[in-house]
Write a protein that holds these residues in place. Structure first.
Motif, short mmCIF file in Angstrom:
data_model
loop_
_atom_site.label_atom_id
_atom_site.label_comp_id
_atom_site.label_asym_id
_atom_site.label_seq_id
_atom_site.Cartn_x
_atom_site.Cartn_y
_atom_site.Cartn_z
N TRP A 103 0.82 -1.21 0.00
CA TRP A 103 0.00 0.00 0.00
C TRP A 103 0.86 1.26 0.00
N LYS A 104 0.34 2.29 -0.65
CA LYS A 104 0.98 3.61 -0.65
C LYS A 104 0.35 4.45 0.45
N VAL A 105 1.19 4.97 1.35
CA VAL A 105 0.74 5.86 2.43
C VAL A 105 1.30 7.25 2.14
N GLN A 106 0.41 8.18 1.86
CA GLN A 106 0.83 9.56 1.55
C GLN A 106 0.38 10.48 2.67
N VAL A 107 1.34 11.22 3.22
CA VAL A 107 1.07 12.13 4.33
C VAL A 107 1.31 13.57 3.83
N THR A 108 0.22 14.33 3.73
CA THR A 108 0.29 15.71 3.22
C THR A 108 0.05 16.68 4.37
N ASN A 109 1.03 17.52 4.66
CA ASN A 109 0.90 18.48 5.75
C ASN A 109 -0.17 19.52 5.44
N LYS A 110 -0.84 20.00 6.47
CA LYS A 110 -1.91 20.98 6.31
C LYS A 110 -1.32 22.36 6.03
#
Length: 323
Positions: free
Chosen positions: A102-109
């Motif tokens: 799985w691809k886990v993408q974390v985008t900061n606010k």
């Protein structure tokens, strides 16, 4: 045999291109993190057009948790009790299976954030809350004194210490007020929680099955090859400990092909496959990436198996002599 402290998986896997198509099998001796490192290198082989040389992967569990190894039937830990020839025989006789990655993408606010999103590949699980906090504390302690962490028993004891400490501090309290959770685009009403765990495999926390054994609700069993993730909630470190000794169950939140989690306005510990970090407000999106070709073992690798195999071979030899 390649020592991965001296030779990278990418270089070691070049040997597969010398073998007949789709014939290679490799045995990864290490923890789940080492297995993930090898699987990343295999993904790079696919990108380079070498899919015909991609090997199937078996595991000899030498890490602390070994949850992926356990899921695939290779056991929760190897202490040297099984002869090498028996292990290699098991690898040659193992059945092929697929593992979702799985691809886990974390985008900061924030509109003015110019940094690229963090991107991870997940084989086992993602979590936010007390188990991620334990992993973060453990990781920080190991960075300071790496020589102290050469034993699986010591590693587990340190994990237990940080779990006990968090029971008293409750650093992840009221998580349900700080996050929003969407499963396949549907918003989930969260009960009072301190942690959320997103599972790809059957085992978590060094051998605990989170999804099964939770009553008669009509949920499918967890699989690691169905393109679905299982999502559960926990009420703190003490609840995690109760789950591990089968005195409690997690809160079952659902299954999904895509998981989206929004951390609104605070800083919380997160982890992907044991790689932890402290994370501020962000959006976490988990989507299917690819499949890995694994090998599954149908029995346990124990001394009993070895003795029974030896007895069978002796009986066969005796029969051959009689004939």
């Amino acid at each position: 045999i390649f020592d991965l402290t001296k030779t990278t998986p990418a270089k070691a896997l070049q040997l597969c291109s010398w073998l007949p198509f789709n014939s290679a099998r490799v045995l990864v001796c290490g923890g789940d993190g080492t297995v993930g490192w090898v699987l990343d290198a295999i993904d790079d082989m696919k990108i380079k057009g070498q899919e015909r040389y991609v090997p199937q992967v078996a595991i000899l569990p030498l890490g602390t948790g070994n949850d992926l190894s356990n899921t695939l039937g290779w056991g929760a830990g190897y202490a040297g009790e099984v002869p090498v020839e028996h292990i290699l025989r098991n690898v040659m006789e193992a059945d092929g299976s697929k593992l979702d990655r799985w691809k886990v993408q974390v985008t900061n606010k924030g509109y003015y954030n110019l940094r690229k999103p963090k991107v991870f590949t997940m084989n086992n699980y993602f979590s936010i809350g007390p188990d991620a906090l334990m992993a973060l504390n453990f990781h920080a302690h190991r960075e300071k004194s790496p020589s102290l962490f050469s034993s699986r028993i010591i590693n587990k004891a340190v994990y237990f210490f940080y779990g006990t400490k968090d029971c008293l501090v409750q650093e992840c309290k009221d998580l349900n007020k700080k996050v929003e959770l969407e499963l396949d685009g549907e918003r989930i009403d969260l009960p009072n929680l301190e942690g959320i765990i997103v599972l790809n495999i059957g085992y978590w926390g060094g051998g605990c099955r989170l999804w099964e054994g939770m009553g008669d609700e009509p949920y499918p069993l967890a699989r690691h090859d169905d393109g679905l993730l299982e999502v559960v909630g926990v009420n703190g470190s003490f609840h995690c400990a109760q789950i591990q000794v089968k005195l409690a169950n997690p809160v079952r939140l659902g299954q999904a092909h895509t998981v989206r989690l929004i951390l609104k306005n605070s800083k919380m510990p997160m982890q992907v496959d044991g790689e932890p970090w402290a994370q501020g407000p962000c959006t976490v999106t988990i989507t299917h990436k690819t499949h890995a070709l694994m090998l599954s073992h149908s029995g346990e690798q124990t001394d009993d198996d070895v003795s029974s195999v030896s007895e069978q071979e002796l009986a066969k030899d005796q029969t051959d002599e009689d004939i």
